[in-house]
Design a protein around this motif. Structure first.
Motif, mmCIF file in Angstrom:
data_model
loop_
_atom_site.group_PDB
_atom_site.id
_atom_site.type_symbol
_atom_site.label_atom_id
_atom_site.label_comp_id
_atom_site.label_asym_id
_atom_site.label_seq_id
_atom_site.Cartn_x
_atom_site.Cartn_y
_atom_site.Cartn_z
ATOM 1 N N ASN A 138 0.844 -1.208 0.000
ATOM 2 C CA ASN A 138 0.000 0.000 0.000
ATOM 3 C C ASN A 138 0.876 1.254 0.000
ATOM 4 O OD1 ASN A 138 -2.828 1.302 0.599
ATOM 5 N ND2 ASN A 138 -1.465 2.172 2.154
ATOM 6 N N ALA A 139 1.949 1.225 0.817
ATOM 7 C CA ALA A 139 2.865 2.370 0.878
ATOM 8 C C ALA A 139 3.575 2.577 -0.456
ATOM 9 C CB ALA A 139 3.890 2.154 1.998
ATOM 10 N N ILE A 140 3.937 1.481 -1.127
ATOM 11 C CA ILE A 140 4.596 1.600 -2.438
ATOM 12 C C ILE A 140 3.621 2.127 -3.487
ATOM 13 C CG2 ILE A 140 5.678 0.273 -4.298
ATOM 14 C CD1 ILE A 140 6.858 -1.565 -2.156
ATOM 15 N N SER A 141 2.379 1.633 -3.451
ATOM 16 C CA SER A 141 1.389 2.033 -4.453
ATOM 17 C C SER A 141 1.066 3.517 -4.369
ATOM 18 C CB SER A 141 0.108 1.214 -4.273
ATOM 19 O OG SER A 141 0.355 -0.158 -4.484
ATOM 20 N N TYR A 142 0.985 4.047 -3.148
ATOM 21 C CA TYR A 142 0.557 5.438 -2.975
ATOM 22 C C TYR A 142 1.696 6.374 -2.575
ATOM 23 C CZ TYR A 142 -4.130 3.445 -3.124
ATOM 24 O OH TYR A 142 -5.267 2.782 -3.519
ATOM 25 N N GLY A 143 2.919 5.844 -2.456
ATOM 26 C CA GLY A 143 4.035 6.682 -2.057
ATOM 27 C C GLY A 143 4.543 7.564 -3.187
ATOM 28 N N ASN A 148 4.469 6.722 4.519
ATOM 29 C CA ASN A 148 4.929 7.092 3.164
ATOM 30 C C ASN A 148 4.445 8.501 2.843
ATOM 31 O OD1 ASN A 148 2.213 5.412 2.804
ATOM 32 N ND2 ASN A 148 2.331 6.854 1.077
ATOM 33 N N TYR A 149 5.204 9.202 2.031
ATOM 34 C CA TYR A 149 4.823 10.544 1.608
ATOM 35 C C TYR A 149 3.768 10.441 0.504
ATOM 36 C CZ TYR A 149 8.607 12.703 4.238
ATOM 37 O OH TYR A 149 9.430 13.140 5.249
ATOM 38 N N GLY A 150 2.877 11.427 0.499
ATOM 39 C CA GLY A 150 1.844 11.456 -0.520
ATOM 40 C C GLY A 150 0.827 12.531 -0.218
ATOM 41 N N PRO A 151 0.007 12.900 -1.212
ATOM 42 C CA PRO A 151 -1.006 13.925 -0.994
ATOM 43 C C PRO A 151 -2.106 13.404 -0.058
ATOM 44 C CG PRO A 151 -1.295 12.908 -3.138
ATOM 45 C CD PRO A 151 -0.014 12.379 -2.586
ATOM 46 N N PRO A 152 -2.856 14.296 0.563
ATOM 47 C CA PRO A 152 -3.943 13.872 1.456
ATOM 48 C C PRO A 152 -4.970 13.028 0.707
ATOM 49 C CG PRO A 152 -3.501 16.211 1.700
ATOM 50 C CD PRO A 152 -2.732 15.766 0.500
ATOM 51 N N GLN A 195 2.714 12.974 5.382
ATOM 52 C CA GLN A 195 2.939 11.536 5.402
ATOM 53 C C GLN A 195 1.686 10.796 5.873
ATOM 54 O OE1 GLN A 195 7.002 10.088 6.758
ATOM 55 N NE2 GLN A 195 6.954 12.100 7.749
ATOM 56 N N HIS A 196 1.448 9.647 5.234
ATOM 57 C CA HIS A 196 0.397 8.730 5.672
ATOM 58 C C HIS A 196 1.039 7.749 6.662
ATOM 59 C CE1 HIS A 196 -2.280 10.103 2.423
ATOM 60 N NE2 HIS A 196 -1.178 10.146 1.671
ATOM 61 N N VAL A 197 0.506 7.706 7.882
ATOM 62 C CA VAL A 197 1.137 6.909 8.933
ATOM 63 C C VAL A 197 0.145 5.867 9.455
ATOM 64 C CG1 VAL A 197 2.307 6.932 11.169
ATOM 65 C CG2 VAL A 197 2.537 8.886 9.609
ATOM 66 N N PHE A 198 0.567 4.593 9.424
ATOM 67 C CA PHE A 198 -0.200 3.493 10.030
ATOM 68 C C PHE A 198 0.576 3.006 11.252
ATOM 69 C CE2 PHE A 198 -1.732 3.563 5.696
ATOM 70 C CZ PHE A 198 -3.095 3.334 5.833
ATOM 71 N N ARG A 199 -0.142 2.842 12.355
ATOM 72 C CA ARG A 199 0.507 2.418 13.603
ATOM 73 C C ARG A 199 -0.249 1.208 14.154
ATOM 74 N NH1 ARG A 199 0.386 6.721 15.841
ATOM 75 N NH2 ARG A 199 2.549 7.396 15.803
ATOM 76 N N ILE A 200 0.494 0.166 14.529
ATOM 77 C CA ILE A 200 -0.085 -1.019 15.125
ATOM 78 C C ILE A 200 0.547 -1.226 16.505
ATOM 79 C CG2 ILE A 200 -0.319 -3.533 14.983
ATOM 80 C CD1 ILE A 200 -0.277 -3.321 11.978
ATOM 81 N N LYS A 201 -0.291 -1.423 17.492
ATOM 82 C CA LYS A 201 0.205 -1.695 18.840
ATOM 83 C C LYS A 201 -0.779 -2.610 19.559
ATOM 84 C CE LYS A 201 -1.729 2.673 20.486
ATOM 85 N NZ LYS A 201 -1.442 3.973 21.136
ATOM 86 N N GLU A 202 -0.357 -3.144 20.667
ATOM 87 C CA GLU A 202 -1.226 -4.027 21.425
ATOM 88 C C GLU A 202 -2.395 -3.233 21.996
ATOM 89 O OE1 GLU A 202 1.036 -6.036 24.379
ATOM 90 O OE2 GLU A 202 2.172 -7.234 22.947
ATOM 91 N N ALA A 203 -3.607 -3.784 21.849
ATOM 92 C CA ALA A 203 -4.808 -3.107 22.352
ATOM 93 C C ALA A 203 -4.776 -3.067 23.868
ATOM 94 C CB ALA A 203 -6.066 -3.817 21.864
#
Length: 425
Positions: free
Chosen positions: A340-345, A364-368, A416-424
């Motif tokens: 996803n980051a490669i496709s929209y980066g 990844n960097y990209g427009p909003p 930047q579009h940022v996805f974060r995963i952590k323990e709930a």
């Protein structure tokens, strides 16, 4: 929306029973007091009657009234009219020297006629013991109710663990039930009619769900399998057309569209099938995985693709970062997020992958996006101004995270579009 407050059934029934008991106690108290007052009045009136009879006989015999211990006075005026006057009652307190205390008396002022003379007499009778008995009756009811209420609450609390044990076990089974795994559920032994009926209805519901699920699963799998064959044929034929230069000179755009849509349809079928299996809990081989070698493997697999788009991947991975998850599902998460980051980066900056204790981020960097942030994990969400939808990739990642006790969030900051995963939590 404010969550509605709930109460246990036993708490409700106990509360209603205590309210009813309290009303019954209070009503009984007032009834007993009224009956006690009637008894006191009747007993005193009987004593007054005997006293009055002796008094009239004493005066009728011509004996002097000044020798009486009772306050008796002869009244001037018409004796007949005096005798018609109603008696007057009142309570008073008089000092009793014999016991050295103040005592309560009921005073009755009577008017009567003896021969042709009218008299007034004040009769006194002690009522302290009667009134004390009445007050003791009323006073003992409140403590009795308190002790009874405490006993009822304690008794119900102790019994709830015994009588409601089958009910709670049935609820636990309902809570842990998963579609496709209902064949091994056993019935809980209980002789409570309501629990038996609830359990029977639950098992009937399971049978219907399992039957519908089995049919739907078979249909889905058959459809997914049958679709792959014509899609593979179309895919291969399209590749042949691509290899034909004469065809590509005339129909390059059309062939490209057929190829891309066929590829998209094939991936979508596989993703839907995979999503169904994930939601049904078919991937249960959860183990603790050190993510660094897995992420490095996924990055190495897509580096060539990233270079074709003039993108670089900057990975700073902690050897301490671990996740409890099925290895196959972890691969799906990483593949979807990295691709996803490669496709929209864009080339404004690298794709950054970071792991730290309990946290994984990829940006990844990209427009909003034209899609609202809260809708980004919604499958097939389509903006009004967009002709394409989000597809299944991020929805698949979200579902995997939810089923494995992980929380994923998305934000857009500093380009930047940022996805974060952590323990709930």
């Amino acid at each position: 929306m404010k969550k509605q407050r709930s109460f246990k059934l036993l708490t409700k029934t106990t509360s209603i029973y205590l309210i009813f008991t309290f009303i019954a106690f209070i009503s009984s108290a007032f009834f007993l007091i009224r009956e006690t007052d009637k008894f006191i009045s009747k007993d005193l009136e009987s004593s007054y009657g005997r006293y009055e009879h002796r008094l009239k006989r004493y005066i009728a015999e011509g004996k002097p009234i000044d020798r009486l211990h009772t306050d008796v006075q002869q009244l001037p005026g018409d004796a007949a009219s005096i005798s018609q006057m109603s008696p007057v009652y009142s309570d008073t307190v008089i000092y009793n020297s014999g016991v050295d205390e103040m005592q309560r008396f009921r005073k009755k002022t009577i008017f009567f006629r003896v021969h042709d003379a009218g008299y007034r007499a004040i009769l006194l009778l002690p009522v302290g013991d009667f009134l004390k008995l009445r007050d003791d009756i009323f006073g003992s009811l409140i403590p009795a109710f308190i002790f009874l209420a405490m006993g009822i609450v304690l008794f119900n609390y102790l019994l709830s663990g015994y009588f409601f044990r089958p009910f709670n076990r049935i609820l636990d089974i309902m809570k842990t039930y998963k579609v496709g795994r209902g064949s091994g559920i056993k019935k809980i032994k209980t002789n409570t009619s309501e629990f038996i009926r609830m359990q029977d209805l639950f098992h009937q519901m399971i049978e219907r769900i399992e039957y519908d699920y089995s049919n739907l699963k078979e249909y889905t799998e058959n459809m997914a399998h049958e679709m792959q064959t014509p899609l593979t044929v179309i895919f291969n034929k399209t590749e042949n057309l691509i290899a034909d230069e004469s065809v590509m000179r005339k129909n390059a755009d059309n062939v490209k569209i057929i190829y891309e849509e066929t590829n998209y349809l094939s991936k979508m079928g596989n993703s839907l099938n995979l999503l169904t299996k994930i939601e049904n809990g078919e991937f249960s081989n959860a183990i603790r995985i050190e993510t660094r070698p897995v992420i490095e493997k996924q990055v190495a697999a897509v580096e060539e693709l990233a270079r074709l788009k003039s993108l670089t991947i900057d990975a700073a991975l902690s050897p301490e970062h671990q996740i409890v998850i099925d290895p196959f599902l972890l691969d799906i998460i990483l593949k979807n997020l990295i691709r996803n980051a490669i496709s929209y980066g864009t080339g404004e900056g690298p794709i950054r992958i970071r792991t730290a204790a309990g946290e994984f981020t990829i940006s990844n960097y990209g427009p909003p996006l034209e899609v609202p942030e809260e809708k980004i994990f919604q499958r097939f969400y389509r903006n009004h101004n967009s002709k394409t939808s989000l597809g299944l990739g991020l929805s698949l990642v979200k579902k995997i995270c939810e089923l494995n006790g992980l929380a994923i969030d998305y934000s857009y900051r500093e380009g930047q579009h940022v996805f974060r995963i952590k323990e709930a939590v």
